[in-house]
Design a protein around this motif. Structure first.
Motif, PDB file in Angstrom:
ATOM      1  N   SER A  11       0.635  -1.048   0.168  1.00 43.34           N
ATOM      2  CA  SER A  11      -0.167   0.111   0.079  1.00 43.34           C
ATOM      3  C   SER A  11       1.179   1.470  -0.390  1.00 43.34           C
ATOM      4  O   SER A  11       1.769   1.463   0.822  1.00 43.34           O
ATOM      5  CB  SER A  11      -0.900  -0.234   1.272  1.00 43.34           C
ATOM      6  OG  SER A  11      -1.090   1.262   1.281  1.00 43.34           O
ATOM      7  N   ARG A  12       0.840   1.939  -1.465  1.00 41.52           N
ATOM      8  CA  ARG A  12       2.156   3.417  -1.358  1.00 41.52           C
ATOM      9  C   ARG A  12       1.426   4.233  -0.099  1.00 41.52           C
ATOM     10  O   ARG A  12       1.867   5.018   0.459  1.00 41.52           O
ATOM     11  CB  ARG A  12       1.716   3.392  -2.360  1.00 41.52           C
ATOM     12  CG  ARG A  12       2.157   2.750  -3.707  1.00 41.52           C
ATOM     13  CD  ARG A  12       4.112   2.726  -3.360  1.00 41.52           C
ATOM     14  NE  ARG A  12       4.064   2.080  -4.767  1.00 41.52           N
ATOM     15  CZ  ARG A  12       4.490   0.303  -4.448  1.00 41.52           C
ATOM     16  NH1 ARG A  12       4.376  -0.365  -3.877  1.00 41.52           N
ATOM     17  NH2 ARG A  12       6.001   0.036  -6.024  1.00 41.52           N
ATOM     18  N   SER A  13      -0.245   4.720  -0.381  1.00 44.11           N
ATOM     19  CA  SER A  13      -0.324   5.280   0.294  1.00 44.11           C
ATOM     20  C   SER A  13       0.284   5.289   2.073  1.00 44.11           C
ATOM     21  O   SER A  13      -0.515   6.121   3.086  1.00 44.11           O
ATOM     22  CB  SER A  13      -2.133   5.722   0.073  1.00 44.11           C
ATOM     23  OG  SER A  13      -2.859   4.518   0.566  1.00 44.11           O
ATOM     24  N   TRP A  26       3.506   6.994  -4.221  1.00 41.56           N
ATOM     25  CA  TRP A  26       2.527   7.575  -4.011  1.00 41.56           C
ATOM     26  C   TRP A  26       1.178   8.326  -4.355  1.00 41.56           C
ATOM     27  O   TRP A  26       0.928   8.407  -5.957  1.00 41.56           O
ATOM     28  CB  TRP A  26       1.361   6.744  -2.858  1.00 41.56           C
ATOM     29  CG  TRP A  26       0.286   7.339  -2.593  1.00 41.56           C
ATOM     30  CD1 TRP A  26      -1.128   6.670  -3.727  1.00 41.56           C
ATOM     31  CD2 TRP A  26      -0.711   8.289  -1.526  1.00 41.56           C
ATOM     32  NE1 TRP A  26      -2.398   7.033  -2.880  1.00 41.56           N
ATOM     33  CE2 TRP A  26      -2.223   7.842  -2.072  1.00 41.56           C
ATOM     34  CE3 TRP A  26      -0.227   8.913  -0.615  1.00 41.56           C
ATOM     35  CZ2 TRP A  26      -3.263   9.111  -1.573  1.00 41.56           C
ATOM     36  CZ3 TRP A  26      -1.530   9.972   0.144  1.00 41.56           C
ATOM     37  CH2 TRP A  26      -2.798   9.282  -0.367  1.00 41.56           C
ATOM     38  N   GLU A  73       2.539   8.899  -8.080  1.00 42.88           N
ATOM     39  CA  GLU A  73       1.350   8.703  -9.317  1.00 42.88           C
ATOM     40  C   GLU A  73       0.208   9.189  -9.770  1.00 42.88           C
ATOM     41  O   GLU A  73       0.271   8.634 -10.669  1.00 42.88           O
ATOM     42  CB  GLU A  73       0.082   7.633  -7.872  1.00 42.88           C
ATOM     43  CG  GLU A  73       0.613   6.289  -8.083  1.00 42.88           C
ATOM     44  CD  GLU A  73      -0.363   5.248  -6.611  1.00 42.88           C
ATOM     45  OE1 GLU A  73      -1.162   5.369  -6.987  1.00 42.88           O
ATOM     46  OE2 GLU A  73       0.435   4.159  -6.393  1.00 42.88           O
ATOM     47  N   TYR A 101       0.868   9.801   5.134  1.00 44.50           N
ATOM     48  CA  TYR A 101       1.276   8.377   5.240  1.00 44.50           C
ATOM     49  C   TYR A 101       0.711   7.779   6.636  1.00 44.50           C
ATOM     50  O   TYR A 101      -0.011   6.535   5.944  1.00 44.50           O
ATOM     51  CB  TYR A 101       2.411   8.535   5.272  1.00 44.50           C
ATOM     52  CG  TYR A 101       3.205   6.579   4.891  1.00 44.50           C
ATOM     53  CD1 TYR A 101       2.503   6.007   4.001  1.00 44.50           C
ATOM     54  CD2 TYR A 101       3.275   5.864   5.952  1.00 44.50           C
ATOM     55  CE1 TYR A 101       2.466   4.339   3.798  1.00 44.50           C
ATOM     56  CE2 TYR A 101       3.764   4.166   6.102  1.00 44.50           C
ATOM     57  CZ  TYR A 101       3.288   4.106   5.075  1.00 44.50           C
ATOM     58  OH  TYR A 101       3.214   2.343   5.231  1.00 44.50           O
TER      59      TYR A 101
END
Lengths: 570, 311
Positions: free
Chosen positions: A268-270, A323, A326, A536
């Motif tokens: 999960s990037r976020s 993220w 992105e 984050y």
């Protein structure tokens, strides 16, 4: 040399073959079954294409097209070795006879399967379960390394890692079928930490697909390869390869190998709790159950929704930057993040030293492939609590049948349920709470600004410490209410420490590990130094933002609640 | 051949029973009260357990009872059964579909919704028509076709079960709006604009919930709305007309003489649309009319006064 290791990971020679005991889990049999499994996977994938001439040609063409594209971009040794094969294939396809096409398919599939197949060496397993925790503990507290190495008691790592959930039930179910762990994914450490959690609870090790990029470090590669990891090369885009991976996992689950899939796909990037799940491998385990029913095999499949909750995330900075980037086109695989840097590992683990339960793994209630809870005997339970036969879901006209569309529909419904479970099985950590309260304060103090504008406000918003502590306390109380209703869980620390201690703990965890300061305690007030890092960590609480906000910050909480909704930031 | 199961002996339940008989099937019909249908092929039962041998099982009760019936019935079922509901409702603030409710309260997963321009009288009499089954499971549509389909009843299928159910529910709202607008004197042009915009709204809310946009332009959405506006005797139309004549909601519902699902849905749908930032002027106007916040003088004017732009 390094490349040889990463592409052909080292296997230790066997002087005498290991004979597994009757109670050993399926994975201990893997080496003796590997050839058979590879052959079965190859047979199924080839058979799926052999009956349709046109489809076979399209499949080969597609595989060759994607491989040529990838290898031309890669320009490495692999390109030099393989590009010729694919270019030759694409030139010849139109002139090939059906038998030649089938042969080419078999050859391609064999090559791919060989690359995917892992290994399981009991000696490496035993070594890793005994030594790795001690080494990690030693890295954390170097002065205690000698004692740790000869310590027969629980090493420090078990203080660091807390495991929750119905572990007894998992023990019982592991004898009835394949356990498929489906955890949230935040860090490359996840599979290692989860492996350690299983070991800590005396649960069987699992097989899992690990990105080929992780095999670039020869030491990690050696352990991963010999501990049941199969290699997944995310750069290969062909449908044939994806099908092979699904078939691999299906065959393994069918045979009762406990498995691990990360349904969120990549990390999960976020920091948000995943809710858009990639269900390819989950679907393969649903299919595995159908396959067993059709063949009259009574072995069952149980999904274990699992959350991995960190107070500090090793790769937080790279992930959140990725993220945010992105919006302008994502990098799919981060090759150079903190995971690949030994110095970051050392400072990460040092930072965690002395923190109880810096990581909490929570195993949720196991589910059958159709989303029903199961009892200790492995029986599926209806909402009323009656036991039913899960094989009934595969029946058509009272006969078990294979049906891809049906199983895909079951998988989608299961995916929705898993996403719900990810939310309710989340364990909130102190860093997440403190980040959330600080970030909410920042949003409330800057009405009308977009998220990106707020992220640029480094060190510009401060909150009186007293006020912040009060809000942390209030928000924790609101979280407690949610937790009493079973909507979320709280770490032990979050339940028991005072609000002021929670603030101090969070600040001390962040500061000194992350290269940027997340928040600074100036005594009278606390400054939000790095809104990006705060974002984050607080993202874990986005789904609960409205429910835990005090009335005067409801508007800010609503804005936070929109993060990740509609797939982006605004 | 297994008998077709039906729960609910209202007009729709009986219509389904007749259609199933015409298709050559026997029927097990659950009713809490004794029924005399004059057909030996329709077995009327008062025990839900008698439906376990049926395939598929239709649930033809108002949406507010679907959860309760599903739970009671579910106690007798397992994974082999197929459930199909015919209600137009969406449940709760999150607008959950009834298929989802059935999946939650029973062990059955192979669930579908029967929707589209299908009315009870036409079903009972075997008048030519069509309907759509929304289900992620192809065998559900196949079972419905085998149960009630035939030369006079064309059963289409869609894997977008969510879209079918949301479209079907919103058509009910749009039908109230049409009845209302007619009663306050709107002409064909105003009606056309309103129903088209209502369908755009429906599609926007539906896609927000996870449905496919194109489903709203199919039988469950546009097709059903055409049938409603052409006057297939839809109770929603009568409710809308009564509201347009200045009657309050209770009086309007009484005139319609049926349980109108859309009355309870309008407010929740408007709230949801607001929460997810989807403009839904037709829905919110209907909701305000039902809540008694907007009178006949101002409702249409409020809609017409909005800014216009691209379609």
């Amino acid at each position: 040399m390094l490349r040889r290791f990463s592409e052909n990971p080292l296997r230790l020679p066997h002087l005498s073959p290991y004979v597994p005991g009757p109670d050993d889990p399926a994975i201990f049999w893997f080496n003796s079954e590997r050839k058979d499994i590879v052959a079965e996977v190859e047979r199924r994938v080839a058979a799926a294409h052999a009956h349709d001439r046109k489809a076979l040609e399209v499949t080969l063409n597609e595989a060759a097209y994607h491989e040529i594209k990838r290898l031309e971009r890669q320009r490495d040794n692999e390109s030099r070795e393989s590009l010729g094969y694919w270019r030759g294939l694409i030139r010849r396809i139109a002139r090939m006879s059906d038998a030649e096409k089938r042969k080419a398919l078999e050859r391609t599939v064999h090559h791919m399967a060989k690359d995917v197949a892992g290994n399981f060496d009991t000696r490496v397993y035993q070594l890793s379960t005994k030594v790795i925790p001690k080494l990690l503990a030693g890295v954390m507290r170097p002065s205690k390394l000698p004692r740790e190495l000869f310590n027969n008691g629980a090493p420090l790592i078990s203080e660091l890692l807390q495991v929750e959930g119905s572990i007894e039930k998992l023990h019982a179910l592991s004898k009835k079928g394949a356990l498929v762990y489906v955890p949230t994914h935040a860090s490359n450490l996840d599979s290692i930490v989860l492996g350690q959690a299983l070991e800590q609870c005396s649960l069987s090790p699992v097989i899992y697909g690990a990105g080929k990029n992780l095999f670039s470090n020869p030491i990690i590669s050696f352990f991963m390869h010999n501990l049941g990891a199969y290699r997944v090369d995310r750069r290969i885009k062909s449908a044939l390869y994806k099908e092979l991976l699904k078939t691999w996992s299906c065959v393994m689950v069918e045979r009762g190998y406990h498995s691990l899939f990360f349904p969120g796909g990549t990390r999960s990037r976020s920091g948000l709790i995943e809710n858009h799940l990639k269900l390819g491998l989950v679907g393969s385990a649903v299919e595995a159950f159908s396959q067993n029913c059709v063949r009259g095999v009574a072995r069952r499949v149980f999904f274990v929704p699992t959350t991995i909750n960190y107070a500090l995330v090793l790769e937080a900075e790279s992930l959140v930057e990725d993220w945010l980037a992105e919006e302008g086109g994502a990098r799919y695989i981060i090759e150079d993040d903190e995971f690949s840097r030994v110095d970051r590992w050392v400072s990460f683990f040092r930072k965690l030293a002395g923190l109880d339960a810096a990581c909490v793994i929570r195993f949720g209630e196991p589910l059958d492939p159709f989303g029903n809870p199961v009892d200790e005997e492995g029986c599926s339970l209806t909402p009323e609590g009656h036991a039913i036969d899960p094989a009934s879901y595969t029946l058509r006209d009272d006969q078990p049948v294979l049906d891809g569309r049906r199983d895909a529909a079951y998988t989608r419904a299961l995916g929705e349920l898993l996403a719900e479970r990810f939310r309710s099985e989340t364990v909130v950590m102190s860093t997440q709470l403190v980040a959330h309260v600080l970030f909410r304060q920042l949003v409330a103090a800057t009405p009308g600004l977009g998220i990106f504008a707020r992220l640029r406000l480094r060190g510009e918003v401060s909150v009186p410490r007293e006020e912040l502590v009060k809000q942390i306390g209030q928000t924790r109380d609101a979280l407690r209410e949610l937790s009493e209703r079973g909507e979320i869980h709280l770490s032990k620390n979050l339940r028991e420490a005072s609000a002021s201690e929670l603030l101090d703990r969070a600040l001390s965890i962040w500061n000194g590990y992350h290269s940027r300061v997340a928040a600074r305690d100036l005594g009278v007030e606390v400054t939000a130094e790095d809104p990006t890092l705060l974002l984050y960590y607080q993202n874990r609480l986005v789904a609960f933002a409205e429910a835990i906000a005090p009335p005067e910050q409801l508007e800010a909480a609503r804005e936070i609640g929109q993060i990740g909704v509609k797939g982006g930031l605004r | 051949m297994k008998p077709v199961g039906i729960v609910g002996a209202g007009a729709f339940g009986k219509g389904l029973a007749r259609a199933a008989r015409r298709a050559g099937n026997s029927v097990v019909l659950f009713s809490r009260f004794p029924q005399e249908l004059g057909d030996a092929g329709i077995e009327v039962v008062d025990d839900l357990a008698a439906l376990t041998r049926s395939a598929p099982i239709f649930i033809a009760v108002p949406s507010i009872f679907v959860g309760e019936v599903g739970r009671e019935l579910g106690a007798h079922l397992d994974g082999r059964h197929l459930l199909v509901h015919v209600s137009r409702g969406l449940v709760g603030a999150e607008l959950r579909t009834l298929s989802r409710v059935l999946r939650e309260v029973s062990p059955v997963r192979r669930v579908g919704a029967l929707a589209g321009p299908l009315d009870a009288a036409a079903l009972a009499e075997g008048l030519p028509g069509g309907a759509i089954v929304g289900s992620a499971f192809p065998e559900v549509a196949a079972a419905v076709r085998a149960a009630i389909g035939g030369s006079s009843l064309r059963i289409y299928e869609s894997s977008d079960s969510l879209g079918v159910e949301v479209a079907s529910a919103i058509v009910g709202l749009a039908a109230i709006a049409v009845g209302y607008a007619r009663a306050v004197g709107a002409g064909p042009s105003a009606l056309a604009v309103m129903v088209t915009r209502a369908m755009h709204e429906a599609a926007a809310v539906g896609t927000e919930l996870g449905a496919k946009r194109e489903t709203f332009w199919g039988l469950a959405g546009l097709g059903d709305l055409v049938a409603a506006t052409l006057g297939d005797g839809r109770p929603e139309l009568a409710v809308g007309e009564a509201l347009g004549q200045g009657k309050d909601v209770e009086a309007a519902a009484k005139i319609a003489g049926a349980n109108v699902e859309s009355l309870g849905l309008a407010g929740r749908m408007a709230d949801y649309a607001q929460r997810v930032s989807v403009p839904a002027p037709v829905t919110s106007t209907v909701a305000r009319v039902i809540a008694g916040e907007l009178d006949t003088q101002h409702a249409l004017a409020a809609l017409m006064a909005r800014d216009v732009g691209k379609e």
